[in-house]
Design a protein around this motif. Structure first.
Motif, PDB file in Angstrom:
ATOM      1  N   GLU A   1     -16.841   0.961 -10.623  1.00  0.00           N
ATOM      2  CA  GLU A   1     -15.525   1.521 -10.278  1.00  0.00           C
ATOM      3  C   GLU A   1     -14.554   1.391 -11.453  1.00  0.00           C
ATOM      4  O   GLU A   1     -13.747   2.280 -11.703  1.00  0.00           O
TER       5      GLU A   1
ATOM      6  N   THR B   1       0.948   6.756  -6.772  1.00  0.00           N
ATOM      7  CA  THR B   1      -0.224   7.550  -7.150  1.00  0.00           C
ATOM      8  C   THR B   1      -0.105   9.005  -6.660  1.00  0.00           C
ATOM      9  O   THR B   1      -1.059   9.768  -6.752  1.00  0.00           O
TER      10      THR B   1
ATOM     11  N   ILE C   1      -4.927  11.461   3.302  1.00  0.00           N
ATOM     12  CA  ILE C   1      -5.765  10.294   3.533  1.00  0.00           C
ATOM     13  C   ILE C   1      -5.210   9.547   4.737  1.00  0.00           C
ATOM     14  O   ILE C   1      -4.027   9.623   5.022  1.00  0.00           O
TER      15      ILE C   1
ATOM     16  N   ILE D   1       1.970   1.859  -3.494  1.00  0.00           N
ATOM     17  CA  ILE D   1       0.892   2.423  -4.327  1.00  0.00           C
ATOM     18  C   ILE D   1       0.667   3.892  -3.983  1.00  0.00           C
ATOM     19  O   ILE D   1       0.460   4.721  -4.866  1.00  0.00           O
ATOM     20  N   LYS D   2       0.740   4.218  -2.707  1.00  0.00           N
ATOM     21  CA  LYS D   2       0.560   5.622  -2.310  1.00  0.00           C
ATOM     22  C   LYS D   2       1.632   6.509  -2.947  1.00  0.00           C
ATOM     23  O   LYS D   2       1.358   7.619  -3.397  1.00  0.00           O
TER      24      LYS D   2
ATOM     25  N   VAL E   1      -6.718  10.833  -5.841  1.00  0.00           N
ATOM     26  CA  VAL E   1      -5.969  10.158  -6.898  1.00  0.00           C
ATOM     27  C   VAL E   1      -6.378  10.675  -8.279  1.00  0.00           C
ATOM     28  O   VAL E   1      -5.860  10.221  -9.289  1.00  0.00           O
TER      29      VAL E   1
ATOM     30  N   THR F   1       0.832  -1.212   0.000  1.00  0.00           N
ATOM     31  CA  THR F   1       0.000   0.000   0.000  1.00  0.00           C
ATOM     32  C   THR F   1       0.862   1.255   0.000  1.00  0.00           C
ATOM     33  O   THR F   1       0.547   2.222  -0.691  1.00  0.00           O
TER      34      THR F   1
ATOM     35  N   ASP G   1      -5.806  -2.012  -6.266  1.00  0.00           N
ATOM     36  CA  ASP G   1      -5.308  -2.404  -4.955  1.00  0.00           C
ATOM     37  C   ASP G   1      -6.219  -3.497  -4.377  1.00  0.00           C
ATOM     38  O   ASP G   1      -7.282  -3.207  -3.847  1.00  0.00           O
TER      39      ASP G   1
ATOM     40  N   ARG H   1      -9.904   9.849  -0.728  1.00  0.00           N
ATOM     41  CA  ARG H   1      -8.812   9.225  -1.474  1.00  0.00           C
ATOM     42  C   ARG H   1      -9.172   9.131  -2.961  1.00  0.00           C
ATOM     43  O   ARG H   1      -8.333   9.351  -3.823  1.00  0.00           O
ATOM     44  N   ARG H   2     -10.447   8.775  -3.232  1.00  0.00           N
ATOM     45  CA  ARG H   2     -10.888   8.714  -4.621  1.00  0.00           C
ATOM     46  C   ARG H   2     -10.640  10.061  -5.312  1.00  0.00           C
ATOM     47  O   ARG H   2     -10.191  10.113  -6.446  1.00  0.00           O
TER      48      ARG H   2
ATOM     49  N   TRP I   1      -7.603   4.314 -10.666  1.00  0.00           N
ATOM     50  CA  TRP I   1      -7.369   3.641  -9.384  1.00  0.00           C
ATOM     51  C   TRP I   1      -8.624   2.911  -8.915  1.00  0.00           C
ATOM     52  O   TRP I   1      -9.718   3.454  -8.967  1.00  0.00           O
TER      53      TRP I   1
END
Lengths: 332, 271
Positions: free
Chosen positions: A146, A53, B270, A49-50, B110, A46, A161, B106-107, A83
Motif C-alpha cells: 500500500e 482528500t 463512499i 481526512i475526507k 482518492v 475521518t 489514516d 475509496r481507493r 492515501w
C-alpha cells in the motif's frame, strides 16, 4: 501563502443534519513535516481526512491541499496526494505488480511506472514477491505494498489514516521506520491519524489533538508535553498514614490517594493496609529528597516503591479531553 | 488554443488509461475466479439443454404454429442469451457493492479518477463477462443441431446483446449507486429479474399473453433482443430482420448508459 503550505484549513465546519462533526477548524501544515492528528472516536478525524482528500465538501470554510482548493479543485488535490487507510485495501486476487499497475494507470503514469515500481519494491524489500498474488502475502507485506502504491506517483502529501491499527508490535515498529524514511528520503509531507499515542510521539514533528470537531491543542510533542501541569511521583506504602502535612512542602501541587477503594479497609482490614499516593509536583527531581525525608521521619521502612512519571502525550490527552486513550481503544 | 487542445487530449488519454486499468481488473477478476467462469459457461448450456429439450417430442405442426420454427432450441437460443444479460447486469451491481464494502471504491476515488470511469469499467466489465458465454453457447447448440447464421448475422446479434447488457448493467448500477443500503439493489434485482424474463418473448411468443403482460413485454428490452436474435437465427442471415428491434436496443443502451454516467458523477459516494 497557501502555495507554500502543504495543508491549510480556514474555518472549516462539516455538519451532517444536526451533528457538527467539524467545528470551525483552522490548521496549517508545512511541507516535508510529519503531522499527527490525535483524537477519540467520533472526534472528526475521518471527516477531516475526507474533506482534505476531496471526498466530501466542507459545509463551511476552505481547505487547501498542495496549494489547491480541496472543494473546487479536488482532482488537482488528488493528483498530489497519496492515501493509506487503516484497513488493507488491495485487490487480493491480483498480483503485487498488477495492483501497482492499476494504481499507475489511475495516476496516468506512463511507461516509467515499471521502473518506479521496481525501485520502490526493492526499497521496501518486496521485489521477490512481485508476481505473487496479494492474497498470499502477510499483513506487513500488504501494508508495504500500500505504501508503494501511495508513493508511485510522487505525491507531495501522504495521508495515513491509522495505518498501523491491528498490526503486531514488530510490524508496527517496521512501519514507523518506513514512515520516517519516506519523509526524509522523498521529502513527502505526512498527515497521520493515529490512536497510538506513542506512535504520534515517536513519529510526528507536530501534533494536533482534536475533540468534538475542534482542535483543542497543537504543537510539537515537546510543546504539548510542556502543557502538562507538572511531574507525577507515585509512591506505594506498606502501611497507611496521615499525609495532609506533606501538602506544606513547597512544590507539591496536589496529593491524591489511588489504588484501593475507600471501603477496602472495611472489607479486609487485617490483611492489607497498603496505600498508594500520587503527588503532582512542579519538578520531581528537586522535590523528591525532601518528600522522602518527610515521609520517613517517623517510619523509615514504610515506602514500598517510588515511580516518577514525566509529562507525556497520554497525560496531556487525558488532561485536555478527560478521556484516556485506553478507553478509546476498548471502545474500538 | 493549442494549449487548450493539449489539455483536452491529456484529459482524454488520462481517462482512457484509468478506464483500461479498472476494466482490465474486472476482466482479470472474472478469469481468475473459477466459479464465475463455470457459472458463465455451464449455466447457459444447462438452460439450453434442459429447457430446450422440453419440447423435444412436440409435434412439428405445433412447433411451427406456436414457435414459427421446427426446433425449439433455435427459438430459445436468442431468448436464453438475452435472459443471461439480466443476470450479468445483476453481477455488475454485486461487483460495485463488493468494491464499496471492501473500500476499493475509496481507493479509486482518492486518485484523480472521475466517478463515471468507475461506472464505465463496471458496465463494460459485466458486459464482457456476459459476452464470454455467447461463443460457448453457439458451439453447444451446433452440437444440438441448430443451424448457425452467417457471420454478419452473428456479429449483429452479438452487438444487440452487448447493447442489452450495457443498458441492463447501467440500470442495476444506477440502483446500487443511488442506494445507501447495499441490500436494496440485490433485493430489487432479484425482484425484477424473473418478471422481466417471463414478461418477454425470451422463452415463449407473446401472442397469448394477457394485455397487461403484453404491455410489459412490448416495452421490455429483453423481448427486443430476443426477437432480433431469433429472426437472425431462424432466417440464417440479416435479410428480413426487423431493425426496429435493434434501434430500440440502441436507444435503450444509450439512454441508460448516459443516465448512469450522470448518476455516477452526482451520487457515487463512499460509505
Amino acid at each position: 501563502m497557501t502555495e507554500n503550505l502543504a495543508i491549510q484549513c480556514k474555518g472549516i465546519s462539516k455538519i451532517y443534519g444536526s451533528l457538527r462533526v467539524i467545528d470551525n477548524l483552522d490548521l496549517v501544515i508545512k511541507y516535508e513535516s510529519i503531522f499527527g492528528l490525535l483524537g477519540p472516536n467520533g472526534a472528526g478525524k475521518t471527516s477531516l481526512i475526507k474533506i482534505l482528500t476531496g471526498l466530501t465538501k466542507p459545509t463551511k470554510g476552505k481547505a487547501y491541499v498542495a496549494g489547491h482548493d480541496a472543494d473546487t479543485q479536488s482532482l488537482k488535490v488528488r493528483e498530489n496526494i497519496g492515501w493509506i487507510s487503516s484497513e488493507v485495501i488491495l485487490d487480493e486476487s491480483l498480483t503485487v505488480m498488477e495492483n501497482i499497475h492499476i494504481q499507475a494507470r489511475l495516476h496516468n503514469i506512463g511507461k516509467g511506472w515499471k521502473e518506479k515500481a521496481t525501485n520502490l519494491l526493492e526499497y521496501l524489500e518486496l521485489k521477490d514477491v512481485d508476481q505473487k498474488r496479494v492474497g498470499k502475502l502477510s499483513t506487513g507485506m500488504k501494508k508495504k505494498l500500500e505504501i508503494i502504491m501511495a508513493l508511485l506517483h510522487d505525491p507531495k502529501i501522504l495521508f495515513m489514516d491509522e495505518p498501523t491499527i491491528g498490526l503486531d508490535v514488530s510490524t508496527r515498529k517496521l512501519l514507523w521506520r518506513l514512515i520516517k524514511n519516506i519523509n526524509s528520503k522523498y521529502g513527502v509531507t505526512i498527515f497521520l491519524t493515529t490512536h497510538y499515542i506513542e506512535e504520534a510521539d515517536a513519529l510526528c514533528d507536530n501534533i494536533a489533538i482534536i475533540n468534538n470537531g475542534k482542535i483543542i491543542a497543537k504543537g510539537s510533542p515537546t510543546q504539548l508535553k510542556s502543557l502538562s501541569m507538572g511531574d507525577i511521583i507515585e509512591i506505594s506504602f506498606f502501611n497507611t498514614f496521615e499525609f495532609d502535612h506533606l501538602l506544606k512542602i513547597e512544590g507539591i501541587l496536589e496529593i491524591s490517594q489511588i489504588g484501593l477503594p475507600k471501603d477496602a479497609e472495611s472489607i479486609k482490614p487485617d490483611i492489607d493496609k497498603s496505600m498508594k499516593l500520587r503527588f503532582r509536583v512542579n519538578s520531581a527531581e528537586t522535590i523528591l529528597s525532601e518528600l522522602i525525608s518527610k515521609i520517613t521521619v517517623n517510619n523509615s521502612n514504610n515506602i514500598e516503591s517510588i515511580k516518577i512519571e514525566k509529562p507525556n502525550l497520554e497525560s496531556i490527552f487525558l488532561q485536555l479531553t478527560g478521556k484516556r486513550f485506553e478507553e478509546i481503544e476498548t471502545v474500538r | 488554443m493549442d494549449n487548450k487542445k493539449s489539455i483536452s487530449l491529456f484529459k482524454i488519454v488520462r481517462s482512457f488509461n484509468q478506464f483500461i486499468g479498472l476494466y482490465v481488473r474486472e476482466i482479470k477478476n472474472t478469469f481468475r475466479n473459477p466459479a464465475v467462469i463455470v457459472l458463465s459457461i455451464v449455466q447457459p448450456l444447462l438452460w439450453i439443454v434442459f429447457f430446450g429439450s422440453s419440447f423435444a417430442f412436440a409435434p412439428l405442426e405445433f412447433l411451427q404454429d406456436f414457435f414459427h420454427t421446427d426446433n425449439y432450441i433455435a427459438f430459445l437460443l436468442a431468448g436464453q442469451l438475452s435472459t443471461s444479460m439480466l443476470f450479468v447486469g445483476m453481477f455488475s451491481s454485486l461487483s460495485l457493492i463488493q468494491d464499496k464494502k471492501s473500500g476499493y471504491v475509496r481507493r479509486i476515488m482518492v486518485s484523480p479518477t472521475r466517478n463515471y470511469i468507475i461506472f464505465l469499467s463496471k458496465v463494460f466489465g459485466a458486459t464482457s463477462r456476459g459476452m464470454l458465454q455467447v461463443p460457448i453457447v453457439f458451439l453447444g447448440v451446433i452440437i444440438l443441431g441448430v443451424q448457425i447464421p452467417d457471420a454478419y448475422g452473428i456479429i449483429m446479434f452479438m452487438i444487440s446483446l452487448l447493447l442489452l447488457s450495457l443498458g441492463l448493467s447501467s440500470i442495476y448500477l444506477i440502483l446500487t449507486m443511488t442506494s445507501s443500503d447495499w441490500q436494496i439493489p440485490t433485493v430489487i434485482s432479484n425482484f425484477i429479474n424473473l418478471p422481466l424474463m417471463f414478461a418477454s418473448t425470451a422463452l415463449f411468443p407473446n401472442d397469448n399473453f394477457p394485455p397487461w403482460m403484453l404491455f410489459i413485454s412490448n416495452l421490455n428490452p429483453v423481448s427486443f433482443s430476443s426477437s432480433f436474435g431469433r429472426e437472425i437465427i431462424i432466417s440464417g442471415n440479416l435479410s428480413g430482420v426487423n431493425w426496429i428491434y435493434f434501434y430500440y436496443l440502441l436507444i435503450f443502451a444509450g439512454i441508460m448508459t448516459l443516465t448512469g454516467l450522470v448518476v455516477a458523477n452526482k451520487t457515487l459516494k463512499i460509505d
